[in-house]
Motif scaffolding. Structure first.
Motif, PDB file in Angstrom:
ATOM      1  N   VAL A 256       4.410   1.270  -5.889  1.00 24.13           N
ATOM      2  CA  VAL A 256       3.709   0.324  -5.446  1.00 24.13           C
ATOM      3  C   VAL A 256       2.148   0.699  -5.983  1.00 24.13           C
ATOM      4  CG1 VAL A 256       3.046   1.272  -3.245  1.00 24.13           C
ATOM      5  CG2 VAL A 256       2.539  -1.095  -3.715  1.00 24.13           C
ATOM      6  N   TYR A 257       1.762  -0.456  -6.795  1.00 26.42           N
ATOM      7  CA  TYR A 257       0.341  -0.251  -7.445  1.00 26.42           C
ATOM      8  C   TYR A 257      -0.580  -1.702  -7.215  1.00 26.42           C
ATOM      9  CZ  TYR A 257       2.685   3.429 -10.181  1.00 26.42           C
ATOM     10  OH  TYR A 257       3.191   4.515 -10.499  1.00 26.42           O
ATOM     11  N   THR A 258      -1.721  -1.524  -7.509  1.00 29.00           N
ATOM     12  CA  THR A 258      -2.863  -2.483  -7.316  1.00 29.00           C
ATOM     13  C   THR A 258      -3.106  -3.343  -8.537  1.00 29.00           C
ATOM     14  OG1 THR A 258      -4.079  -1.610  -5.422  1.00 29.00           O
ATOM     15  CG2 THR A 258      -4.988  -3.250  -6.747  1.00 29.00           C
ATOM     16  N   ALA A 259      -3.069  -4.338  -8.614  1.00 28.52           N
ATOM     17  CA  ALA A 259      -3.245  -5.284  -9.949  1.00 28.52           C
ATOM     18  C   ALA A 259      -4.522  -5.957  -9.425  1.00 28.52           C
ATOM     19  CB  ALA A 259      -2.277  -6.364 -10.047  1.00 28.52           C
ATOM     20  N   PRO A 260      -5.854  -5.305  -9.959  1.00 30.21           N
ATOM     21  CA  PRO A 260      -7.126  -5.654  -9.629  1.00 30.21           C
ATOM     22  C   PRO A 260      -7.508  -7.133  -9.901  1.00 30.21           C
ATOM     23  CG  PRO A 260      -7.234  -3.662 -10.353  1.00 30.21           C
ATOM     24  CD  PRO A 260      -5.758  -4.061 -10.722  1.00 30.21           C
ATOM     25  N   PRO A 261      -7.258  -7.532 -11.345  1.00 29.88           N
ATOM     26  CA  PRO A 261      -7.668  -8.988 -11.690  1.00 29.88           C
ATOM     27  C   PRO A 261      -6.779 -10.128 -10.863  1.00 29.88           C
ATOM     28  CG  PRO A 261      -7.289  -7.810 -13.514  1.00 29.88           C
ATOM     29  CD  PRO A 261      -6.762  -7.050 -12.315  1.00 29.88           C
ATOM     30  N   ARG A 262      -5.512  -9.629 -10.485  1.00 32.89           N
ATOM     31  CA  ARG A 262      -4.633 -10.428  -9.610  1.00 32.89           C
ATOM     32  C   ARG A 262      -4.935 -10.513  -8.107  1.00 32.89           C
ATOM     33  NH1 ARG A 262      -0.531 -12.257 -12.840  1.00 32.89           N
ATOM     34  NH2 ARG A 262       0.749 -12.831 -11.331  1.00 32.89           N
ATOM     35  N   HIS A 263      -5.606  -9.558  -7.572  1.00 33.30           N
ATOM     36  CA  HIS A 263      -6.023  -9.330  -6.085  1.00 33.30           C
ATOM     37  C   HIS A 263      -4.687  -9.146  -5.409  1.00 33.30           C
ATOM     38  CE1 HIS A 263     -10.211 -10.001  -7.297  1.00 33.30           C
ATOM     39  NE2 HIS A 263      -9.882 -11.118  -7.580  1.00 33.30           N
ATOM     40  N   SER A 264      -3.706  -8.431  -6.081  1.00 28.07           N
ATOM     41  CA  SER A 264      -2.377  -8.196  -5.219  1.00 28.07           C
ATOM     42  C   SER A 264      -1.806  -6.766  -5.526  1.00 28.07           C
ATOM     43  CB  SER A 264      -1.427  -9.173  -6.097  1.00 28.07           C
ATOM     44  OG  SER A 264      -1.057  -8.991  -7.358  1.00 28.07           O
ATOM     45  N   PHE A 265      -0.960  -6.470  -4.845  1.00 29.48           N
ATOM     46  CA  PHE A 265      -0.331  -5.242  -4.649  1.00 29.48           C
ATOM     47  C   PHE A 265       1.514  -5.773  -5.745  1.00 29.48           C
ATOM     48  CE2 PHE A 265      -2.299  -4.308  -0.781  1.00 29.48           C
ATOM     49  CZ  PHE A 265      -2.968  -3.190  -1.120  1.00 29.48           C
ATOM     50  N   VAL A 266       1.669  -4.761  -6.344  1.00 25.91           N
ATOM     51  CA  VAL A 266       3.051  -5.100  -6.930  1.00 25.91           C
ATOM     52  C   VAL A 266       3.902  -3.991  -7.033  1.00 25.91           C
ATOM     53  CG1 VAL A 266       4.218  -5.461  -9.355  1.00 25.91           C
ATOM     54  CG2 VAL A 266       1.710  -6.402  -8.843  1.00 25.91           C
ATOM     55  N   VAL A 267       5.133  -4.552  -6.618  1.00 30.38           N
ATOM     56  CA  VAL A 267       6.041  -3.262  -5.860  1.00 30.38           C
ATOM     57  C   VAL A 267       7.388  -3.521  -6.833  1.00 30.38           C
ATOM     58  CG1 VAL A 267       7.350  -2.533  -4.005  1.00 30.38           C
ATOM     59  CG2 VAL A 267       5.181  -3.742  -3.838  1.00 30.38           C
ATOM     60  N   ALA A 268       7.850  -2.094  -7.129  1.00 33.84           N
ATOM     61  CA  ALA A 268       9.067  -2.038  -7.714  1.00 33.84           C
ATOM     62  C   ALA A 268      10.161  -1.171  -6.949  1.00 33.84           C
ATOM     63  CB  ALA A 268       9.195  -1.172  -9.079  1.00 33.84           C
ATOM     64  N   LEU A 269      11.357  -2.099  -7.122  1.00 32.65           N
ATOM     65  CA  LEU A 269      12.209  -1.436  -5.974  1.00 32.65           C
ATOM     66  C   LEU A 269      13.694  -1.005  -6.650  1.00 32.65           C
ATOM     67  CD1 LEU A 269      12.431  -4.839  -3.951  1.00 32.65           C
ATOM     68  CD2 LEU A 269      11.100  -2.908  -3.436  1.00 32.65           C
ATOM     69  N   ARG A 270      14.033   0.079  -5.911  1.00 28.21           N
ATOM     70  CA  ARG A 270      15.181   0.812  -6.558  1.00 28.21           C
ATOM     71  C   ARG A 270      16.562   0.282  -6.219  1.00 28.21           C
ATOM     72  NH1 ARG A 270      13.769   7.468  -5.178  1.00 28.21           N
ATOM     73  NH2 ARG A 270      11.767   7.405  -6.298  1.00 28.21           N
ATOM     74  N   ASP A 271      16.852  -0.438  -5.490  1.00 27.64           N
ATOM     75  CA  ASP A 271      18.152  -0.972  -4.870  1.00 27.64           C
ATOM     76  C   ASP A 271      18.260  -2.467  -5.095  1.00 27.64           C
ATOM     77  OD1 ASP A 271      19.018   1.864  -4.482  1.00 27.64           O
ATOM     78  OD2 ASP A 271      17.462   1.600  -2.508  1.00 27.64           O
ATOM     79  N   LEU A 272      17.175  -3.182  -5.439  1.00 27.15           N
ATOM     80  CA  LEU A 272      17.095  -4.632  -5.534  1.00 27.15           C
ATOM     81  C   LEU A 272      16.942  -4.998  -7.079  1.00 27.15           C
ATOM     82  CD1 LEU A 272      15.773  -5.870  -2.183  1.00 27.15           C
ATOM     83  CD2 LEU A 272      18.202  -6.099  -2.826  1.00 27.15           C
ATOM     84  N   GLU A 273      17.472  -5.906  -7.690  1.00 19.64           N
ATOM     85  CA  GLU A 273      16.970  -6.251  -9.070  1.00 19.64           C
ATOM     86  C   GLU A 273      15.674  -7.393  -8.839  1.00 19.64           C
ATOM     87  OE1 GLU A 273      20.952  -7.063 -10.156  1.00 19.64           O
ATOM     88  OE2 GLU A 273      20.741  -5.646 -11.663  1.00 19.64           O
ATOM     89  N   GLU A 274      14.645  -6.758  -8.397  1.00 24.43           N
ATOM     90  CA  GLU A 274      13.556  -7.521  -8.091  1.00 24.43           C
ATOM     91  C   GLU A 274      12.138  -6.784  -8.035  1.00 24.43           C
ATOM     92  OE1 GLU A 274      13.765  -9.274  -4.128  1.00 24.43           O
ATOM     93  OE2 GLU A 274      15.715 -10.158  -4.400  1.00 24.43           O
TER      94      GLU A 274
END
Length: 515
Positions: A256-274
């Motif tokens: 999980v990382y922060t995307a500052p210009p988007r004012h959001s957290f972005v999350v990658a998942l190991r067991d879901l293709e999402e």
């Protein structure tokens, strides 16, 4: 996870014949007071295969027999037989029949405030630049050092939780640093005084933590349980537990990382293709309840369970094990779990827009970007191949693949130097650092600042004048080198330093450091 399960099976293969109920009883009598009757941890860390992935069974036996320096872990070789020690080590590598819940009730119960914010000084109690401090995680004896980047000396050194993640994160003003341990503890420390502010256990096994660009929130990604946990950055009080689930199954969090210009957290998942994105700005607007199909078949967005933090879900054609933002934060470059390929996902279009030629398990989380001839290029080391790949961030083509002396883990650059530094610590020549000239895309220098010893993880001072290198051994150090001449200026003794980060480079999102 396969490697963890294999380790557990190997461990079980050498359990003595008399082990079983006797070993469980031995654990209760010997270990439970510190590590918990359920092995989930107490004053000592959790003892589960997922938490012990970096510790080999033979090393676990040694710790049980001899203890661990600079911790409360005592040695038991005078009280236990060699067979009992072997059986105990095997026992903690066995998966639990059922992982207990670790939800809001348990998280709240673990929370404690140590130092009121009102007790902190209004000004730094030192004359150096507070934005040129470094945080150094010392894995050898579980301590953290705060280093003055102006005077090149240690300001504070304090004990940490067991097995901290090397990637410390800072508040936007650089005043506070946040740590996450492998067994779920999140800590907040004042950079100016080295004082612990608050702690909370957000999971049983935690991947990492991110800080919102406005400094209000933390998002914690867990491997166990399969959850994300939102915290109030002021005192680490829990705000929301978000189950990571979809299509009838649950998933571990990759990152999980922060995307500052988007004012959001972005999350990658190991067991879901999402990929999940969590907007957190007050004016972000509501997320529509339900799934909204995009123009690209198979891509959709939706929400997690109720609460302030609701996820936009982006369908992707493969699992994403690691990722890296482009300079606009509109796209993420992702590596697949098997390390044989990669992809680019547009967060606005909500779909994959390009493939990447990235075999050899690239370590995208430590990649860097730089400009050449007006174009943004991204460079990443590989964990399995002796190479650095350089990618055009417009065409997404690999424009160069440099051969190195071995697989590498960390790469760093800085806006005030034309050189990018990469270690080759995953190979035989663990003492080498290779320095790439970003103007020519060639390896210009190879240096060995500590011949024959494990040398890795470069970080720059705020002005780029110094390159700070980890000698990552028990009797190690951080080596401070002139970034232009590569000459050693000073070394500060440390115990197996791993991650270290400069405050300014992190909070300014320097193109030469990981975010």
């Amino acid at each position: 996870m396969k490697s963890v399960i294999l380790a557990a099976l190997v461990a079980l293969a050498w359990v003595p014949a008399w082990a079983g109920d006797d070993t469980a009883k031995l654990y209760t009598e010997t270990c439970a007071a510190c590590h918990g009757a359920d092995r989930l941890g107490a004053i000592g860390p959790a003892l589960l295969p997922e938490n012990l992935g970096r510790l080999k069974p033979a090393e676990a036996e040694k710790v049980i027999a001899e203890g661990r320096a600079a911790t409360q872990m005592e040695g038991f070789k005078d009280r236990l037989s060699p067979d009992q020690i072997k059986a105990l080590a095997a026992y903690v590598y066995q998966p639990l029949a059922k992982v207990p819940d670790w939800g809001m009730e348990q998280i709240k119960a673990s929370h404690h405030m140590v130092t009121p914010l009102a007790d902190l000084p209004a000004k730094p109690p030192f004359s150096s630049d507070p934005l040129n401090l470094f945080t150094v995680v010392e894995g050898g004896d579980h301590h953290v050092s705060i280093v003055d980047g102006d005077r090149l000396e240690v300001l504070y050194r304090f004990p940490s939780r067991f097995a901290l993640h090397g990637g410390a994160k800072y508040s936007p003003d650089g005043r506070f640093v946040y740590f996450a341990s492998r067994d779920g503890w999140v800590s907040k420390v004042d950079m100016w005084t080295g004082r612990l502010i608050a702690e909370i256990r957000a999971g049983i096994n935690t991947r990492n933590v991110a800080v919102s660009d406005d400094g209000r929130f933390l998002m914690v990604g867990n491997v166990l349980p399969h959850s994300l946990v939102a915290l109030d950055a002021r005192d680490l009080s829990p705000l929301q537990v978000i189950p990571v689930a979809g299509d009838g199954k649950t998933s571990r969090v990759s990152a999980v990382y922060t995307a500052p210009p988007r004012h959001s957290f972005v999350v990658a998942l190991r067991d879901l293709e999402e990929i999940w994105e969590f907007p957190y700005a007050d004016d972000a607007g509501p997320v529509l309840n339900g799934l909204v199909h995009s123009r690209e078949k198979g891509m959709e967005e939706g929400v997690s369970t109720g609460g302030r933090f609701q996820a936009l879900r982006i369908r992707i054609p493969d699992f994403m094990d690691d990722f890296f933002f482009d300079p606009t934060y509109e796209r993420v470059m992702g590596a697949s779990r098997d390390g044989s390929k990669g992809m680019v996902v547009d967060l606005d279009l909500k779909r994959k827009v390009a493939d990447l030629d990235l075999s050899g398990m690239p370590h995208l989380g430590s990649g860097i970007v730089f400009k050449k001839d007006g174009k943004w290029l991204m460079a990443t080391p590989h964990l399995k191949d002796s190479a650095v790949s350089i990618i055009d961030m417009e065409s997404w083509k690999t424009v160069k693949r440099l051969s190195t002396l071995g697989p590498g883990f960390f790469m760093r650059g800085h806006e005030n130097t034309p050189f990018a530094w990469v270690d080759v610590s995953m190979g035989k020549e663990k003492d080498a650092l290779q320095i790439i000239d970003t103007r020519t895309l060639e390896i210009a220098h190879t240096i060995r600042p500590a011949p024959g010893r494990l040398t890795r993880h470069v970080e720059f001072s705020r002005d780029g004048k110094y390159a700070v290198v980890s000698l990552s051994e028990k009797d190690g150090a951080i080596l401070i080198l002139d970034s232009a001449t590569f000459a050693e200026i000073k070394r500060l003794p440390m115990s197996a330093p791993i991650g270290k980060y400069n405050v300014w480079n992190k909070i300014s999102y320097s193109s030469g450091t990981s975010h």
